[in-house]
Design a protein around this motif. Structure first.
Motif, short mmCIF file in Angstrom:
data_model
loop_
_atom_site.label_atom_id
_atom_site.label_comp_id
_atom_site.label_asym_id
_atom_site.label_seq_id
_atom_site.Cartn_x
_atom_site.Cartn_y
_atom_site.Cartn_z
N LEU A 72 0.85 -1.11 -0.01
CA LEU A 72 0.06 0.06 0.03
C LEU A 72 1.10 1.05 0.15
O LEU A 72 0.59 2.20 -0.77
CB LEU A 72 -0.96 -0.12 1.13
CG LEU A 72 -1.94 1.37 1.41
CD1 LEU A 72 -3.01 1.11 0.00
CD2 LEU A 72 -2.64 1.31 2.63
N LYS A 73 1.89 1.29 0.78
CA LYS A 73 2.75 2.25 0.70
C LYS A 73 3.36 2.72 -0.52
O LYS A 73 3.45 3.75 -0.97
CB LYS A 73 3.91 2.21 1.83
CG LYS A 73 4.90 3.22 2.16
CD LYS A 73 5.77 2.82 3.31
CE LYS A 73 6.76 4.22 3.52
NZ LYS A 73 7.63 3.95 4.59
N ARG A 74 3.73 1.36 -1.42
CA ARG A 74 4.41 1.76 -2.72
C ARG A 74 3.40 2.25 -3.45
O ARG A 74 3.74 3.12 -4.50
CB ARG A 74 4.98 0.50 -3.18
CG ARG A 74 6.45 0.01 -2.56
CD ARG A 74 7.00 -0.88 -3.36
NE ARG A 74 6.21 -2.46 -3.44
CZ ARG A 74 6.13 -2.99 -2.62
NH1 ARG A 74 6.91 -3.32 -1.47
NH2 ARG A 74 5.33 -4.25 -2.71
N ILE A 75 2.29 1.80 -3.27
CA ILE A 75 1.14 2.05 -4.29
C ILE A 75 0.95 3.53 -4.15
O ILE A 75 0.82 4.51 -5.11
CB ILE A 75 -0.18 1.43 -4.07
CG1 ILE A 75 0.04 -0.15 -4.61
CG2 ILE A 75 -1.50 2.07 -4.86
CD1 ILE A 75 -1.22 -0.96 -4.05
N VAL A 76 0.63 4.09 -2.98
CA VAL A 76 0.49 5.44 -2.49
C VAL A 76 1.40 6.45 -2.80
O VAL A 76 1.19 7.32 -3.45
CB VAL A 76 -0.13 5.58 -1.02
CG1 VAL A 76 -0.14 7.03 -0.69
CG2 VAL A 76 -1.24 4.96 -0.80
N SER A 77 2.62 5.98 -2.52
CA SER A 77 3.58 6.84 -2.81
C SER A 77 4.00 7.05 -4.65
O SER A 77 4.12 8.19 -4.97
CB SER A 77 5.18 6.41 -2.40
OG SER A 77 5.45 5.26 -3.00
N GLY A 78 3.72 6.12 -5.24
CA GLY A 78 3.50 5.98 -6.67
C GLY A 78 2.62 7.00 -7.33
O GLY A 78 2.95 7.69 -8.27
N ALA A 79 1.41 6.74 -6.56
CA ALA A 79 0.27 7.71 -7.01
C ALA A 79 0.47 9.29 -6.80
O ALA A 79 0.09 10.11 -7.49
CB ALA A 79 -0.99 7.39 -6.40
N LEU A 80 1.39 9.50 -5.74
CA LEU A 80 1.75 10.85 -5.39
C LEU A 80 2.48 11.53 -6.16
O LEU A 80 2.48 12.65 -6.23
CB LEU A 80 2.12 11.00 -3.90
CG LEU A 80 0.91 10.54 -2.94
CD1 LEU A 80 1.70 10.57 -1.44
CD2 LEU A 80 0.00 11.50 -2.86
N ARG A 81 3.43 10.72 -6.86
CA ARG A 81 4.68 11.36 -7.83
C ARG A 81 3.87 11.65 -9.06
O ARG A 81 3.39 11.09 -9.87
CB ARG A 81 5.86 10.16 -8.03
CG ARG A 81 6.46 10.05 -6.79
CD ARG A 81 7.47 9.30 -7.20
NE ARG A 81 8.19 8.89 -5.97
CZ ARG A 81 8.56 7.62 -5.69
NH1 ARG A 81 8.84 7.01 -6.53
NH2 ARG A 81 9.40 7.48 -4.50
#
Length: 156
Positions: A130-139
């Motif tokens: 989830l952390k990877r998904i969210v950080s990818g979506a924020l970039r």
């Protein structure tokens, strides 16, 4: 005779254009397609129990977001309906802008709370995903234009 052929061709062209316009109006191309609600639960490989909790969270979240969006839309309609006619005083304009800012803040807070609640139903491995998904979506921008993660390889 040539006038009739020209009129028939023009009429056919107009009928085709009306069909295209109707298709575009019905399809609503400027509305973003929202990924299916199961997108996150599938990516995180939720169990049945987690999926049920997630779906309840998701429904609650979308009700809140719709409420905020509706309020924001109403305020924008009030603001822009005054463009052509009566003028808003500076106090009224400030008040509308402040309310719109508060709603934008409420929207961002709701999104954050939503992901925090999703995180609460995740196990340790799912939390990392989830952390990877969210950080990818924020970039912003495509993945190739993003800077490497901290401690990652230098750009080529």
């Amino acid at each position: 005779m040539k006038k009739n052929i020209l009129l028939i061709v023009l009429l056919g062209f107009l009928m085709v254009m009306n069909g295209v316009l109707l298709y575009l109006v019905v399809k609503k191309p400027n509305q973003k397609e929202r990924p299916p609600r199961e997108f996150i639960s599938n990516l995180l490989d939720f169990s049945e129990e987690q999926t049920e909790s997630f779906m309840q969270l998701d429904r609650k979240h979308h009700r809140k977001m719709r409420g905020i969006d509706n309020e924001l839309r109403e305020l924008k309609e009030i603001l822009f309906s005054n463009l052509g006619g009566t003028e808003l005083s500076d106090e009224e304009l400030d008040s509308l802008a402040k309310k719109m800012g508060e709603l934008s803040t409420a929207r961002e807070m709701e999104v954050f709370r939503y992901f925090r609640q999703i995180e609460e139903i995740c196990d340790a491995k799912q939390k990392q995903k989830l952390k990877r998904i969210v950080s990818g979506a924020l970039r912003p921008g495509p993945p190739g234009d993003r800077p490497p993660p901290p401690g990652g390889p230098p750009p080529r």
